[in-house]
Design a protein around this motif. Structure first.
Motif, PDB file in Angstrom:
ATOM      1  N   SER A 299      28.530 132.496  36.235  1.00  0.00           N
ATOM      2  CA  SER A 299      29.627 131.555  36.001  1.00  0.00           C
ATOM      3  C   SER A 299      30.751 131.765  37.008  1.00  0.00           C
ATOM      4  O   SER A 299      31.296 130.796  37.562  1.00  0.00           O
ATOM      5  N   LEU A 300      31.105 133.023  37.278  1.00  0.00           N
ATOM      6  CA  LEU A 300      32.172 133.288  38.228  1.00  0.00           C
ATOM      7  C   LEU A 300      31.739 132.981  39.656  1.00  0.00           C
ATOM      8  O   LEU A 300      32.553 132.552  40.482  1.00  0.00           O
ATOM      9  N   GLY A 301      30.455 133.182  39.963  1.00  0.00           N
ATOM     10  CA  GLY A 301      29.958 132.808  41.284  1.00  0.00           C
ATOM     11  C   GLY A 301      30.072 131.306  41.511  1.00  0.00           C
ATOM     12  O   GLY A 301      30.491 130.855  42.583  1.00  0.00           O
ATOM     13  N   LEU A 302      29.709 130.511  40.494  1.00  0.00           N
ATOM     14  CA  LEU A 302      29.849 129.063  40.602  1.00  0.00           C
ATOM     15  C   LEU A 302      31.318 128.656  40.704  1.00  0.00           C
ATOM     16  O   LEU A 302      31.677 127.762  41.478  1.00  0.00           O
ATOM     17  N   LEU A 303      32.169 129.325  39.916  1.00  0.00           N
ATOM     18  CA  LEU A 303      33.599 129.042  39.999  1.00  0.00           C
ATOM     19  C   LEU A 303      34.131 129.364  41.391  1.00  0.00           C
ATOM     20  O   LEU A 303      34.889 128.580  41.972  1.00  0.00           O
ATOM     21  N   GLY A 304      33.729 130.515  41.933  1.00  0.00           N
ATOM     22  CA  GLY A 304      34.163 130.881  43.287  1.00  0.00           C
ATOM     23  C   GLY A 304      33.673 129.888  44.320  1.00  0.00           C
ATOM     24  O   GLY A 304      34.412 129.520  45.249  1.00  0.00           O
ATOM     25  N   GLY A 305      32.430 129.417  44.174  1.00  0.00           N
ATOM     26  CA  GLY A 305      31.909 128.408  45.089  1.00  0.00           C
ATOM     27  C   GLY A 305      32.714 127.121  45.020  1.00  0.00           C
ATOM     28  O   GLY A 305      33.014 126.508  46.055  1.00  0.00           O
ATOM     29  N   GLY A 306      33.066 126.705  43.815  1.00  0.00           N
ATOM     30  CA  GLY A 306      33.889 125.510  43.672  1.00  0.00           C
ATOM     31  C   GLY A 306      35.263 125.668  44.302  1.00  0.00           C
ATOM     32  O   GLY A 306      35.777 124.753  44.954  1.00  0.00           O
ATOM     33  N   LEU A 307      35.867 126.833  44.137  1.00  0.00           N
ATOM     34  CA  LEU A 307      37.181 127.087  44.747  1.00  0.00           C
ATOM     35  C   LEU A 307      37.088 127.096  46.269  1.00  0.00           C
ATOM     36  O   LEU A 307      37.979 126.583  46.961  1.00  0.00           O
ATOM     37  N   ILE A 308      35.999 127.673  46.813  1.00  0.00           N
ATOM     38  CA  ILE A 308      35.827 127.700  48.269  1.00  0.00           C
ATOM     39  C   ILE A 308      35.626 126.290  48.807  1.00  0.00           C
ATOM     40  O   ILE A 308      36.181 125.919  49.856  1.00  0.00           O
ATOM     41  N   ILE A 309      34.835 125.470  48.103  1.00  0.00           N
ATOM     42  CA  ILE A 309      34.637 124.083  48.539  1.00  0.00           C
ATOM     43  C   ILE A 309      35.963 123.318  48.498  1.00  0.00           C
ATOM     44  O   ILE A 309      36.263 122.529  49.407  1.00  0.00           O
ATOM     45  N   ALA A 310      36.774 123.558  47.462  1.00  0.00           N
ATOM     46  CA  ALA A 310      38.081 122.905  47.388  1.00  0.00           C
ATOM     47  C   ALA A 310      38.963 123.325  48.561  1.00  0.00           C
ATOM     48  O   ALA A 310      39.665 122.501  49.164  1.00  0.00           O
ATOM     49  N   ARG A 311      38.920 124.602  48.905  1.00  0.00           N
ATOM     50  CA  ARG A 311      39.707 125.093  50.041  1.00  0.00           C
ATOM     51  C   ARG A 311      39.198 124.479  51.346  1.00  0.00           C
ATOM     52  O   ARG A 311      39.992 124.096  52.219  1.00  0.00           O
ATOM     53  N   MET A 312      37.875 124.372  51.492  1.00  0.00           N
ATOM     54  CA  MET A 312      37.306 123.762  52.695  1.00  0.00           C
ATOM     55  C   MET A 312      37.713 122.295  52.803  1.00  0.00           C
ATOM     56  O   MET A 312      37.992 121.794  53.905  1.00  0.00           O
ATOM     57  N   THR A 313      37.747 121.599  51.663  1.00  0.00           N
ATOM     58  CA  THR A 313      38.155 120.200  51.676  1.00  0.00           C
ATOM     59  C   THR A 313      39.590 120.053  52.163  1.00  0.00           C
ATOM     60  O   THR A 313      39.906 119.174  52.977  1.00  0.00           O
ATOM     61  N   ASP A 314      40.477 120.927  51.691  1.00  0.00           N
ATOM     62  CA  ASP A 314      41.866 120.889  52.152  1.00  0.00           C
ATOM     63  C   ASP A 314      41.950 121.195  53.646  1.00  0.00           C
ATOM     64  O   ASP A 314      42.734 120.573  54.379  1.00  0.00           O
ATOM     65  N   GLN A 315      41.163 122.162  54.120  1.00  0.00           N
ATOM     66  CA  GLN A 315      41.161 122.485  55.545  1.00  0.00           C
ATOM     67  C   GLN A 315      40.628 121.323  56.369  1.00  0.00           C
ATOM     68  O   GLN A 315      41.128 121.045  57.465  1.00  0.00           O
ATOM     69  N   MET A 316      39.593 120.636  55.851  1.00  0.00           N
ATOM     70  CA  MET A 316      39.051 119.484  56.572  1.00  0.00           C
ATOM     71  C   MET A 316      40.065 118.355  56.643  1.00  0.00           C
ATOM     72  O   MET A 316      40.141 117.630  57.647  1.00  0.00           O
ATOM     73  N   ARG A 317      40.845 118.180  55.599  1.00  0.00           N
ATOM     74  CA  ARG A 317      41.898 117.164  55.652  1.00  0.00           C
ATOM     75  C   ARG A 317      42.895 117.494  56.758  1.00  0.00           C
ATOM     76  O   ARG A 317      43.382 116.603  57.463  1.00  0.00           O
ATOM     77  N   ASP A 318      43.224 118.779  56.903  1.00  0.00           N
ATOM     78  CA  ASP A 318      44.147 119.177  57.972  1.00  0.00           C
ATOM     79  C   ASP A 318      43.516 118.985  59.341  1.00  0.00           C
ATOM     80  O   ASP A 318      44.169 118.539  60.292  1.00  0.00           O
ATOM     81  N   ILE A 319      42.209 119.330  59.465  1.00  0.00           N
ATOM     82  CA  ILE A 319      41.528 119.226  60.757  1.00  0.00           C
ATOM     83  C   ILE A 319      41.420 117.770  61.199  1.00  0.00           C
ATOM     84  O   ILE A 319      41.751 117.409  62.336  1.00  0.00           O
ATOM     85  N   TYR A 320      40.948 116.918  60.286  1.00  0.00           N
ATOM     86  CA  TYR A 320      40.689 115.534  60.652  1.00  0.00           C
ATOM     87  C   TYR A 320      41.904 114.635  60.507  1.00  0.00           C
ATOM     88  O   TYR A 320      41.922 113.523  61.047  1.00  0.00           O
ATOM     89  N   GLY A 321      42.899 115.113  59.755  1.00  0.00           N
ATOM     90  CA  GLY A 321      44.075 114.277  59.563  1.00  0.00           C
ATOM     91  C   GLY A 321      44.758 113.926  60.864  1.00  0.00           C
ATOM     92  O   GLY A 321      45.205 112.792  61.072  1.00  0.00           O
ATOM     93  N   ASP A 322      44.841 114.890  61.799  1.00  0.00           N
ATOM     94  CA  ASP A 322      45.482 114.628  63.090  1.00  0.00           C
ATOM     95  C   ASP A 322      44.636 113.736  63.984  1.00  0.00           C
ATOM     96  O   ASP A 322      45.134 113.178  64.960  1.00  0.00           O
ATOM     97  N   LYS A 323      43.334 113.628  63.685  1.00  0.00           N
ATOM     98  CA  LYS A 323      42.444 112.837  64.539  1.00  0.00           C
ATOM     99  C   LYS A 323      42.252 111.408  64.031  1.00  0.00           C
ATOM    100  O   LYS A 323      41.723 110.572  64.755  1.00  0.00           O
ATOM    101  N   VAL A 324      42.643 111.165  62.789  1.00  0.00           N
ATOM    102  CA  VAL A 324      42.433 109.839  62.216  1.00  0.00           C
ATOM    103  C   VAL A 324      43.443 108.866  62.816  1.00  0.00           C
ATOM    104  O   VAL A 324      44.634 109.143  62.869  1.00  0.00           O
ATOM    105  N   GLU A 325      42.963 107.726  63.273  1.00  0.00           N
ATOM    106  CA  GLU A 325      43.842 106.696  63.793  1.00  0.00           C
ATOM    107  C   GLU A 325      43.311 105.330  63.376  1.00  0.00           C
ATOM    108  O   GLU A 325      42.139 105.176  63.057  1.00  0.00           O
ATOM    109  N   VAL A 326      44.206 104.369  63.385  1.00  0.00           N
ATOM    110  CA  VAL A 326      43.853 102.983  63.105  1.00  0.00           C
ATOM    111  C   VAL A 326      43.807 102.243  64.438  1.00  0.00           C
ATOM    112  O   VAL A 326      44.706 102.396  65.267  1.00  0.00           O
ATOM    113  N   THR A 327      42.758 101.451  64.652  1.00  0.00           N
ATOM    114  CA  THR A 327      42.598 100.705  65.891  1.00  0.00           C
ATOM    115  C   THR A 327      42.679  99.217  65.589  1.00  0.00           C
ATOM    116  O   THR A 327      41.934  98.705  64.752  1.00  0.00           O
ATOM    117  N   ILE A 328      43.610  98.555  66.277  1.00  0.00           N
ATOM    118  CA  ILE A 328      43.765  97.109  66.141  1.00  0.00           C
ATOM    119  C   ILE A 328      43.161  96.467  67.384  1.00  0.00           C
ATOM    120  O   ILE A 328      43.676  96.623  68.502  1.00  0.00           O
TER     121      ILE A 328
END
Length: 300
Positions: free
Chosen positions: A31-60
């Motif tokens: 149970s704690l291993g699964l919980l830790g995996g979920g927390l790590i995935i949540a942390r990775m998601t936040d890091q990915m938002r930071d990584i890709y956030g600066d690269k996201v642009e809108v093209t007209i």
């Protein structure tokens, strides 16, 4: 003597309920291993938002006639679009790319594919505005404002793909945490059952201790320590499982993707960050479950 007595009582409890203790440790570890995996995935998601956030642009993309007739964006409607973008408070930067510049970028991008270079031409490409936002998640504001305006062919953004990616990651995280909570409930029930069995098998000893003046807390402490130690051992196994999963699975299967920068790395700092959480959860839940069981179901 008092500390030695408590230690001996804890060891005696483990010996008498060895199979149940092992079952509780393994359930807690899963149970704690699964919980830790979920927390790590949540942390990775936040890091990915930071990584890709600066690269996201809108093209007209501008219409073909505007792209061809106004290559320097000095006339209406191109100039009107540029001024509206500059005045928008959500816009951080605006870069105009002419038809000729778009064709040069096209040639660089497909330099190794001559068949694509042969079919490409400046007239086939549109001039465009590349818009970077302060908050990339507000791309819909630009899309709604400029879609269908004179001179605008289409509005495209990269956030739609990222939204799908983050939804997938969030779904995996939520599913992992839900399974972890179910396993945690099973672990709590096992802890409660183990404490009840341990207290029942030593009811004569604890009754004598109560008769000679031992406090309720003193008679309950060995049982709580058994549960806490088992919970901490389960947490340690969960941490070890996460470390093994990183080196044996994640680094091997996702190594190229991580090295290319597409996914953030699960580094030592992430494991150090999640380890105290799992230890606190393992020991804390075991202590609470044992205490509640002793107060409600066991009279010592």
């Amino acid at each position: 003597m008092r500390a030695g007595f408590v230690v001996s009582e804890v060891l005696t409890g483990f010996r008498r309920n060895i199979t149940m203790t092992i079952a509780m440790i393994l359930t807690t570890a899963i149970s704690l291993g699964l919980l830790g995996g979920g927390l790590i995935i949540a942390r990775m998601t936040d890091q990915m938002r930071d990584i890709y956030g600066d690269k996201v642009e809108v093209t007209i993309y501008l219409s073909p006639d505007v792209s061809a007739q106004d290559p320097d964006c000095r006339q209406s409607p191109c100039q009107d679009i540029s001024q509206a973008l500059q005045a928008n408070g959500d816009v951080e930067t605006v870069d105009f790319e002419s038809q000729a510049a778009a064709y040069e970028r096209y040639k660089q991008q497909f330099a190794g594919q001559p068949e694509l270079l042969e079919i490409g031409s400046p007239e086939a490409l549109s001039a465009s505005f590349h818009v970077k936002l302060y908050d990339p998640q507000r791309y819909r504001v630009i899309s709604e404002q400029f879609s269908g305006k004179p001179g605008v062919q289409s509005v495209a953004d990269q956030s739609a793909f990222l939204d799908r990616l983050f939804s997938l990651l969030n779904g995996i995280r939520n599913a992992t945490i839900i399974v972890a909570l179910i396993q945690a409930l099973a672990a709590l029930l096992l802890i409660s059952n183990m404490v009840q069995v341990a207290a029942y098998t030593r009811r004569a000893e604890t009754s004598i201790m109560r008769l000679v003046g031992a406090s309720r807390w003193r008679t309950q402490l060995p049982f709580m320590l058994e549960a806490v130690i088992a919970g901490l051992v389960g947490a340690a196994l969960a941490i070890g499982g996460l470390v093994a999963a990183k080196f044996l699975f994640v680094d091997q299967a996702l190594g190229p993707v991580i090295r290319s920068g597409i996914l953030p790395e699960i580094d030592a700092a992430t494991l150090v960050w999640v380890s105290p959480i799992l230890l606190a959860a393992g020991g804390g839940l075991a202590a609470i479950s044992a205490y509640v069981t002793l107060r409600l179901y066991v009279r010592l």
